[in-house]
Design a protein around this motif. Structure first.
Motif, PDB file in Angstrom:
ATOM      1  N   GLY A  96       0.820  -1.214   0.000  1.00  0.00           N
ATOM      2  CA  GLY A  96       0.000   0.000   0.000  1.00  0.00           C
ATOM      3  C   GLY A  96       0.851   1.260   0.000  1.00  0.00           C
TER       4      GLY A  96
ATOM      5  N   GLN B  63      -4.251  -4.201   9.511  1.00  0.00           N
ATOM      6  CA  GLN B  63      -5.337  -4.160   8.524  1.00  0.00           C
ATOM      7  C   GLN B  63      -6.006  -2.788   8.527  1.00  0.00           C
ATOM      8  OE1 GLN B  63      -7.873  -7.799   8.087  1.00  0.00           O
ATOM      9  NE2 GLN B  63      -6.688  -8.562   9.822  1.00  0.00           N
ATOM     10  N   GLY B  64      -6.153  -2.212   9.722  1.00  0.00           N
ATOM     11  CA  GLY B  64      -6.677  -0.848   9.807  1.00  0.00           C
ATOM     12  C   GLY B  64      -5.717   0.162   9.227  1.00  0.00           C
TER      13      GLY B  64
ATOM     14  N   LEU C  85      -3.630  -0.347   6.760  1.00  0.00           N
ATOM     15  CA  LEU C  85      -3.719  -0.446   5.304  1.00  0.00           C
ATOM     16  C   LEU C  85      -4.942   0.298   4.776  1.00  0.00           C
ATOM     17  CD1 LEU C  85      -2.793  -1.543   2.598  1.00  0.00           C
ATOM     18  CD2 LEU C  85      -4.004  -3.681   3.112  1.00  0.00           C
ATOM     19  N   LEU C  86      -6.064   0.147   5.452  1.00  0.00           N
ATOM     20  CA  LEU C  86      -7.271   0.875   5.035  1.00  0.00           C
ATOM     21  C   LEU C  86      -7.059   2.378   5.134  1.00  0.00           C
ATOM     22  CD1 LEU C  86     -10.056  -1.300   6.705  1.00  0.00           C
ATOM     23  CD2 LEU C  86      -9.492  -1.157   4.271  1.00  0.00           C
ATOM     24  N   TRP C  87      -6.344   2.818   6.159  1.00  0.00           N
ATOM     25  CA  TRP C  87      -6.051   4.244   6.322  1.00  0.00           C
ATOM     26  C   TRP C  87      -5.132   4.741   5.206  1.00  0.00           C
ATOM     27  CZ3 TRP C  87      -1.131   6.242   8.130  1.00  0.00           C
ATOM     28  CH2 TRP C  87      -1.120   7.629   8.284  1.00  0.00           C
TER      29      TRP C  87
ATOM     30  N   THR D 147     -10.617   5.401   1.299  1.00  0.00           N
ATOM     31  CA  THR D 147     -11.927   4.770   1.122  1.00  0.00           C
ATOM     32  C   THR D 147     -12.221   4.444  -0.336  1.00  0.00           C
ATOM     33  OG1 THR D 147     -12.947   6.969   0.955  1.00  0.00           O
ATOM     34  CG2 THR D 147     -12.875   5.933   3.134  1.00  0.00           C
TER      35      THR D 147
ATOM     36  N   GLY E 266     -10.992   2.157  -2.140  1.00  0.00           N
ATOM     37  CA  GLY E 266     -10.906   0.744  -2.474  1.00  0.00           C
ATOM     38  C   GLY E 266      -9.584   0.389  -3.121  1.00  0.00           C
ATOM     39  N   THR E 267      -9.624  -0.338  -4.200  1.00  0.00           N
ATOM     40  CA  THR E 267      -8.433  -0.844  -4.866  1.00  0.00           C
ATOM     41  C   THR E 267      -7.600   0.283  -5.459  1.00  0.00           C
ATOM     42  OG1 THR E 267      -9.574  -2.907  -5.404  1.00  0.00           O
ATOM     43  CG2 THR E 267      -7.594  -2.388  -6.665  1.00  0.00           C
TER      44      THR E 267
ATOM     45  N   THR F  58      -5.291  -4.239  -2.917  1.00  0.00           N
ATOM     46  CA  THR F  58      -6.663  -4.282  -2.430  1.00  0.00           C
ATOM     47  C   THR F  58      -6.709  -4.016  -0.929  1.00  0.00           C
ATOM     48  OG1 THR F  58      -6.509  -6.662  -2.055  1.00  0.00           O
ATOM     49  CG2 THR F  58      -7.283  -5.941  -4.218  1.00  0.00           C
ATOM     50  N   PRO F  59      -7.872  -3.620  -0.397  1.00  0.00           N
ATOM     51  CA  PRO F  59      -7.970  -3.349   1.051  1.00  0.00           C
ATOM     52  C   PRO F  59      -7.663  -4.556   1.930  1.00  0.00           C
ATOM     53  CG  PRO F  59      -9.841  -2.398  -0.128  1.00  0.00           C
ATOM     54  CD  PRO F  59      -9.116  -3.245  -1.108  1.00  0.00           C
ATOM     55  N   ASP F  60      -7.813  -5.766   1.386  1.00  0.00           N
ATOM     56  CA  ASP F  60      -7.531  -6.967   2.188  1.00  0.00           C
ATOM     57  C   ASP F  60      -6.202  -7.613   1.794  1.00  0.00           C
ATOM     58  OD1 ASP F  60      -8.282  -7.776  -0.318  1.00  0.00           O
ATOM     59  OD2 ASP F  60      -9.515  -9.456   0.370  1.00  0.00           O
TER      60      ASP F  60
END
Length: 430
Positions: free
Chosen positions: A118, A172-173, A175-177, A181, A183-184, A346-348
């Protein structure tokens, strides 16, 4: 009349003879082929099986899938795809192997790879950094996360399972940060994309493979001559030549297959995938670190008995931190390879089965969950086993749940072999 009685043996001479006898196992010179084979059989009987079960299992899997899917499994296209599938798993497993050698576990490695990927993607997309600086920055992030984990395990004394489980959730949080928002996040840099999707020029591939074989043969012969000159135990020359010949046949055969045009359309698709030499370089480097450096010997010592290593003057805390740093840095490389294959982050990323497959690869390859036993090559062998199972079952059109069940059973079998081998080694005093 000549006195034929022998002069009395002095105390010093007797001590010298006894010392030589004590170390006769180390200074016995080259062994014969029969002695070498007998020694290898004794190791197997004592439970020191190494990677042999994984190699035999890999051969069986190759035979089974070749018979079950003869038209597709052994095609050059699928062979190249198989190497690409195994790439990220092998790299991640090599890094986790260092932590497993200490008897610890790193449950956060997969997600660390996702965070690193990321960071790379955002620096390329948003900041316009060149790919090499973005890769370095992602690796530094991985190193920092490894240092934090190592400090918490070695200095604070929190079990590695708890620390890395907590970071598995927290990262995981993170990476989302990082990716926001939206997404990919796409990866468009041609160099990064080529890691998992590009191929070496055919001529360059042949040059690299032939040079690698020549270097490997030269190093083996040099070590043989050096140990023989020092009158140290060394395998027979025939075994060394056979080992070189097997490696040469495998590499030359793979290069020949991959040099064919495997495209079914008008686009030419030939050459060794770039991921293969990348994994090969990492394998050689970490094998050298484990076998030829003081750090590598200290890792095995700590994994075998941490308290004994501490009393011997080894900095156990430093070794622990360093191994978690290696695991995290390799996780970032694995995350970049996986993102390259998908052309996106990806977010995951790094979650799901990524870590489980990597740990399974290391254990299946022969790395012990109890610490002190394992090689970098175990990750490669185990990674190929995982990739072959996933690839072969996919070609047969079986559902996903069957893949998970079979992979889990293979891991359970590998862990059982490890536990039984460890018990036999203990009973044999090894």
């Amino acid at each position: 009349m000549t006195n034929t009685s022998k002069a009395p043996v002095t105390t010093k001479a007797k001590s010298d003879v006894e010392a030589r006898a004590m170390f006769s196992g180390d200074a016995a010179g080259p062994v014969s082929l029969g002695q070498y084979w007998q020694g290898y059989r004794n190791k197997l009987r004592a439970g020191d099986v190494g990677s042999l079960p994984a190699i035999l299992g890999l051969i069986v899997l190759l035979i089974v899938f070749t018979i079950a899917a003869p038209g597709t499994f052994l095609s050059t296209f699928n062979f190249a795809n198989l190497l690409t599938q195994a790439g990220s798993i092998c790299v991640l497993a090599m890094g986790i192997g260092f932590v497993l050698l200490l008897g610890h576990i790193d449950l956060s490695a997969g997600v660390i790879g996702g965070v690193g990927a990321g960071v790379l993607a955002m620096l390329l997309l948003k900041q316009g950094w060149p790919w090499y600086l973005a890769v370095v920055a992602a690796l530094l992030v991985g190193v920092l996360m490894g240092i934090v984990t190592g400090l918490l395990v070695s200095s604070v004394g929190i079990p590695s399972f708890v620390v890395t489980l907590a970071f598995f959730l927290a990262y995981q949080g993170v990476l989302l940060w990082i990716i926001g928002t939206g997404g990919t996040v796409p990866l468009n840099d041609p160099t990064i994309v080529a890691i998992s999707n590009g191929n070496m020029p055919v001529v360059l591939g042949w040059i690299v493979v032939v040079a690698s074989i020549a270097i490997y043969a030269g190093i083996n012969l040099f070590v043989y001559q050096r140990r023989r000159a020092a009158n140290l135990v060394t395998p027979p020359l025939a075994v060394i030549l056979l080992r070189v010949a097997v490696i040469a046949v495998l590499l030359l055969g793979a290069t020949y297959l991959l040099s064919q045009n495997r495209s079914k359309g008008t686009i030419v698709l030939e050459g060794i995938p770039w991921i293969a030499p990348i994994v090969g370089v990492l394998l050689v480097f970490w094998t050298f670190v484990q076998n030829r450096t003081a750090f590598g010997r200290h890792v095995y010592a700590v994994g075998g008995n941490a308290e004994a290593a501490r009393r011997a003057g080894i900095r156990v805390g430093y070794i622990t931190i360093a191994c978690f740093v290696i695991s995290s840095a390799m996780a970032v490389l694995s995350g970049i390879i996986a993102a390259s294959r998908l052309n996106s982050v990806t977010p995951d990323a790094g979650a799901g089965n990524t870590l489980l497959y990597a740990v399974a690869a290391a254990v299946i390859g022969g790395t012990s969950l109890f610490g002190g036993k394992g090689k970098a090559r175990d990750a490669i062998i185990g990674g190929l086993v995982i990739a072959v199972i996933d690839n072969g079952l996919g070609l047969l059109g079986l559902q996903a749940y069957i893949k998970y069940i079979i992979t889990g059973l293979v891991l359970l079998l590998a862990a059982s072999v490890d536990a039984i081998s460890r018990r036999r080694r203990a009973s044999a005093g090894r």
